[in-house]
Write a protein that holds these residues in place. Structure first.
Motif, mmCIF file in Angstrom:
data_model
loop_
_atom_site.group_PDB
_atom_site.id
_atom_site.type_symbol
_atom_site.label_atom_id
_atom_site.label_comp_id
_atom_site.label_asym_id
_atom_site.label_seq_id
_atom_site.Cartn_x
_atom_site.Cartn_y
_atom_site.Cartn_z
ATOM 1 N N ALA A 118 0.802 -1.227 0.000
ATOM 2 C CA ALA A 118 0.000 0.000 0.000
ATOM 3 C C ALA A 118 0.840 1.286 0.000
ATOM 4 C CB ALA A 118 -0.986 -0.004 1.165
ATOM 5 N N PRO A 119 1.930 1.393 0.768
ATOM 6 C CA PRO A 119 2.715 2.637 0.701
ATOM 7 C C PRO A 119 3.318 2.880 -0.682
ATOM 8 C CG PRO A 119 3.203 1.488 2.729
ATOM 9 C CD PRO A 119 2.397 0.546 1.882
ATOM 10 N N LEU A 125 0.488 6.435 -7.133
ATOM 11 C CA LEU A 125 -0.643 7.327 -7.392
ATOM 12 C C LEU A 125 -0.213 8.790 -7.361
ATOM 13 C CD1 LEU A 125 -3.635 5.744 -5.461
ATOM 14 C CD2 LEU A 125 -3.245 5.806 -7.920
ATOM 15 N N ALA A 126 0.701 9.113 -6.472
ATOM 16 C CA ALA A 126 1.220 10.480 -6.421
ATOM 17 C C ALA A 126 1.931 10.825 -7.731
ATOM 18 C CB ALA A 126 2.161 10.653 -5.236
ATOM 19 N N ALA A 127 2.619 9.856 -8.307
ATOM 20 C CA ALA A 127 3.298 10.090 -9.584
ATOM 21 C C ALA A 127 2.300 10.279 -10.716
ATOM 22 C CB ALA A 127 4.218 8.926 -9.907
ATOM 23 N N LEU A 128 1.164 9.592 -10.647
ATOM 24 C CA LEU A 128 0.150 9.709 -11.702
ATOM 25 C C LEU A 128 -0.526 11.071 -11.727
ATOM 26 C CD1 LEU A 128 -1.658 6.263 -11.489
ATOM 27 C CD2 LEU A 128 -0.172 7.081 -13.311
ATOM 28 N N GLN A 129 -0.543 11.757 -10.603
ATOM 29 C CA GLN A 129 -1.261 13.027 -10.535
ATOM 30 C C GLN A 129 -0.662 14.101 -11.427
ATOM 31 O OE1 GLN A 129 -1.453 14.103 -6.455
ATOM 32 N NE2 GLN A 129 -3.264 12.849 -6.079
ATOM 33 N N GLY A 130 0.619 14.030 -11.682
ATOM 34 C CA GLY A 130 1.258 15.078 -12.462
ATOM 35 C C GLY A 130 1.222 14.854 -13.962
ATOM 36 N N GLU A 131 0.764 13.676 -14.419
ATOM 37 C CA GLU A 131 0.805 13.357 -15.846
ATOM 38 C C GLU A 131 -0.585 13.465 -16.463
ATOM 39 O OE1 GLU A 131 3.605 13.124 -17.292
ATOM 40 O OE2 GLU A 131 4.759 13.001 -15.461
ATOM 41 N N PRO A 132 -0.749 14.296 -17.493
ATOM 42 C CA PRO A 132 -2.075 14.506 -18.067
ATOM 43 C C PRO A 132 -2.569 13.355 -18.955
ATOM 44 C CG PRO A 132 -0.461 15.832 -19.207
ATOM 45 C CD PRO A 132 0.253 15.156 -18.071
ATOM 46 N N SER A 140 7.590 9.508 -19.272
ATOM 47 C CA SER A 140 8.009 10.363 -18.167
ATOM 48 C C SER A 140 9.118 9.729 -17.328
ATOM 49 C CB SER A 140 6.796 10.648 -17.273
ATOM 50 O OG SER A 140 7.204 11.240 -16.073
ATOM 51 N N PRO A 141 10.256 10.394 -17.198
ATOM 52 C CA PRO A 141 11.294 9.857 -16.315
ATOM 53 C C PRO A 141 10.857 9.864 -14.851
ATOM 54 C CG PRO A 141 12.039 11.884 -17.384
ATOM 55 C CD PRO A 141 10.673 11.600 -17.887
ATOM 56 N N GLY A 142 9.947 10.779 -14.488
ATOM 57 C CA GLY A 142 9.435 10.812 -13.120
ATOM 58 C C GLY A 142 8.684 9.541 -12.750
ATOM 59 N N TRP A 143 7.939 8.983 -13.695
ATOM 60 C CA TRP A 143 7.203 7.737 -13.453
ATOM 61 C C TRP A 143 8.183 6.594 -13.173
ATOM 62 C CZ3 TRP A 143 2.864 5.527 -12.176
ATOM 63 C CH2 TRP A 143 2.623 4.197 -12.505
ATOM 64 N N TYR A 144 9.219 6.497 -13.975
ATOM 65 C CA TYR A 144 10.201 5.429 -13.783
ATOM 66 C C TYR A 144 11.013 5.655 -12.506
ATOM 67 C CZ TYR A 144 8.773 4.116 -18.420
ATOM 68 O OH TYR A 144 8.008 3.738 -19.494
ATOM 69 N N GLY A 145 11.249 6.914 -12.176
ATOM 70 C CA GLY A 145 11.908 7.210 -10.901
ATOM 71 C C GLY A 145 11.052 6.803 -9.713
ATOM 72 N N CYS A 146 9.741 7.031 -9.829
ATOM 73 C CA CYS A 146 8.837 6.599 -8.750
ATOM 74 C C CYS A 146 8.785 5.088 -8.644
ATOM 75 C CB CYS A 146 7.442 7.172 -8.961
ATOM 76 S SG CYS A 146 7.334 8.902 -8.493
ATOM 77 N N MET A 147 8.849 4.395 -9.784
ATOM 78 C CA MET A 147 8.896 2.925 -9.749
ATOM 79 C C MET A 147 10.162 2.466 -9.032
ATOM 80 S SD MET A 147 7.441 1.932 -13.529
ATOM 81 C CE MET A 147 7.718 0.189 -13.430
ATOM 82 N N LEU A 148 11.266 3.143 -9.302
ATOM 83 C CA LEU A 148 12.525 2.808 -8.647
ATOM 84 C C LEU A 148 12.424 3.039 -7.136
ATOM 85 C CD1 LEU A 148 15.587 2.098 -9.264
ATOM 86 C CD2 LEU A 148 15.964 4.535 -9.023
ATOM 87 N N LEU A 149 11.887 4.184 -6.742
ATOM 88 C CA LEU A 149 11.730 4.491 -5.319
ATOM 89 C C LEU A 149 10.731 3.566 -4.631
ATOM 90 C CD1 LEU A 149 11.675 8.385 -5.128
ATOM 91 C CD2 LEU A 149 13.398 6.837 -4.207
ATOM 92 N N ALA A 150 9.652 3.220 -5.316
ATOM 93 C CA ALA A 150 8.627 2.357 -4.730
ATOM 94 C C ALA A 150 9.185 0.975 -4.405
ATOM 95 C CB ALA A 150 7.430 2.237 -5.661
#
Length: 177
Positions: A118-119, A125-132, A140-150
């Motif tokens: 869940a975390p 979900l926080a990463a999805l909010q910024g992508e239209p 988006s490199p931010g999405w892949y960065g969030c996958m790495l952090l998750a």
């Protein structure tokens, strides 16, 4: 007691599912909490629960401080499992452009992280909010960065929590009168 990589992986899994069991109902049942949790600061608070989970499991299992090699394994093994799950789910989801049935399987893999982590799900979900759009997300490199952090943050924070000092009984406290 010296802990093996398998023992540390099992301890992480136990702590991880306790953290998820605490967070998942909060995200589902409390709309206000859900809105707060999918903000950058919100998912960080959820991730911070791994620190006391690591400390608790370490205290219950009497783990000693690991060697650097054991520490890397304790972080890397769960992270590789999470990254593999996310990558397969994401690739199947991207394949939905050619094969819709395969994309459904990928969607279910990605959505299952709500019940499995869940975390990390809140971080995604926080990463999805910024992508239209979907196309913007796929590139988006931010999405892949969030996958790495998750995948990395839960075992890293759990490991750091397992290194926190624990109270040890002295011989005088160990004696039953």
């Amino acid at each position: 007691m010296t802990s093996s990589p398998a023992s540390r992986f099992g301890g992480f899994a136990a702590g991880h599912f306790v953290v998820t069991a605490l967070c998942a109902p909060l995200l589902f049942c409390l709309p206000y909490f859900f809105d707060t949790a999918v903000t950058p600061l919100g998912w960080l608070w959820l991730m911070a629960l791994y620190i006391p989970a690591g400390w608790s499991v370490s205290a219950l299992r009497n783990w000693e401080r690991p060697s650097p090699k054991e520490g890397v394994k304790a972080i890397l093994y769960p992270a590789l499992l999470a990254w593999g799950w996310a990558l397969v789910g994401w690739l199947l989801f991207l394949a939905s452009l050619a094969w819709p049935a395969v994309g459904t399987a990928g969607s279910f893999m990605l959505l299952s992280t709500y019940f499995l982590a869940a975390p990390s799900f809140a971080l995604m979900l926080a990463a999805l909010q910024g992508e239209p759009t979907f196309a913007a997300l796929a590139l988006s490199p931010g999405w892949y960065g969030c996958m790495l952090l998750a995948g990395l943050l839960p075992p890293l924070l759990f490991f750091l929590g397992s290194l926190l000092p624990k109270r040890r009984l002295t011989k005088a406290e160990n004696v039953i009168e």
